[in-house]
Design a protein around this motif. Structure first.
Motif: not given
Length: 265
Positions: A61-73, A181-182
């Motif tokens: 799991y990577a920070i980029a995955h979390m950023a992709d979630d923001v783009l989805e929102i 996440r860590l």
């Protein structure tokens, strides 16, 4: 992705998206919602793997995955551009967005964040994970305030801290998701890329943060061209909670200028 909009409802209003740290819960930003909601459309959300967006996360799991979630929102909410405010891990999400999708950001606010995890921060997380492994979620959550808040504030708010730690057990993201996440947090490194960020940026920190040295924020402010540093004398890692008026003043002042720049009359 589940999200909630506070404040102004019209789609033409400038939008702020608030992203929490390792805990992942949008409720972290409660002290800021009323003030921001007067002028902005405010989007908060629980990170994937936490709260309303809980699911078991993949090991890789990577920070980029979390950023992709923001783009989805943002896409779901019909938001082309937003002011992004991220605390700690949330700040890493903002850095990733500023590097990969700068056109989606009107401005960037990094709160007690970093470009690459500091050795001291890594040591703190090692200790916290050891508590989780050997003492369980309750031990982990009971110790968490030590890393978030200054000692005098903890002493003055002992009952509140005890209550929040107990409530946190029911909202705990789980050991697997926390480790995933860590791991993303520890692997993130934007230190050689900061000079390419052109988004107006506020770097906010507290000198007495015991989890993330304030020097990390000073380094960010020096490396990001269009940035300013707001360094509070005290407040700890969660200074947006412990000294909300100081944080609010720094944030609103910066956002006012950034909004005027992106929406000139």
């Amino acid at each position: 992705m589940h999200y909630v909009i506070h404040g102004r409802s019209e789609e033409t209003a400038p939008t702020i998206l608030l992203s929490a740290g390792l805990g992942g819960l949008g409720a972290y930003w409660k002290p800021q919602l009323a003030a921001l909601g007067e002028q902005y459309r405010v989007v908060i959300y629980d990170h994937r793997g936490t709260g309303m967006n809980w699911e078991e996360l993949p090991t890789q799991y990577a920070i980029a995955h979390m950023a992709d979630d923001v783009l989805e929102i943002l896409d779901q909410a019909g938001v082309r551009r937003c002011h992004f405010v991220g605390h700690a891990l949330g700040g890493l999400v903002g850095l990733d967005l500023a590097l990969r999708e700068p056109d989606r950001l009107s401005s960037l606010v990094l709160v007690n964040a970093w470009a690459k995890v500091d050795s001291h921060t890594r040591r703190c997380f090692d200790a916290r994970i050891a508590l989780l492994e050997h003492g369980g979620a309750e031990a982990y959550l009971r110790a968490q305030p030590i890393f978030l808040y200054p000692a005098p504030w903890l002493s003055r708010h002992a009952e509140r801290v005890t209550r929040e730690a107990a409530e946190g057990v029911g909202h705990f993201q789980g050991a697997h998701n926390l480790r995933a996440r860590l791991g993303a947090l520890l692997a993130f490194d934007a230190s050689g890329l900061l000079g390419g960020i052109q988004v107006p940026t506020l770097v906010a920190a507290a000198r007495d943060d015991v989890l993330v040295p304030c020097t990390c924020s000073e380094d960010l402010a020096r490396a990001i061209p269009a940035s300013r540093l707001a360094l509070a004398a005290e407040g700890g890692h969660a200074h947006s909670v412990t000294v909300p008026d100081r944080f609010k003043a720094d944030l609103i002042d910066f956002l006012r200028e950034a909004t005027q720049a992106s929406h000139p009359h």
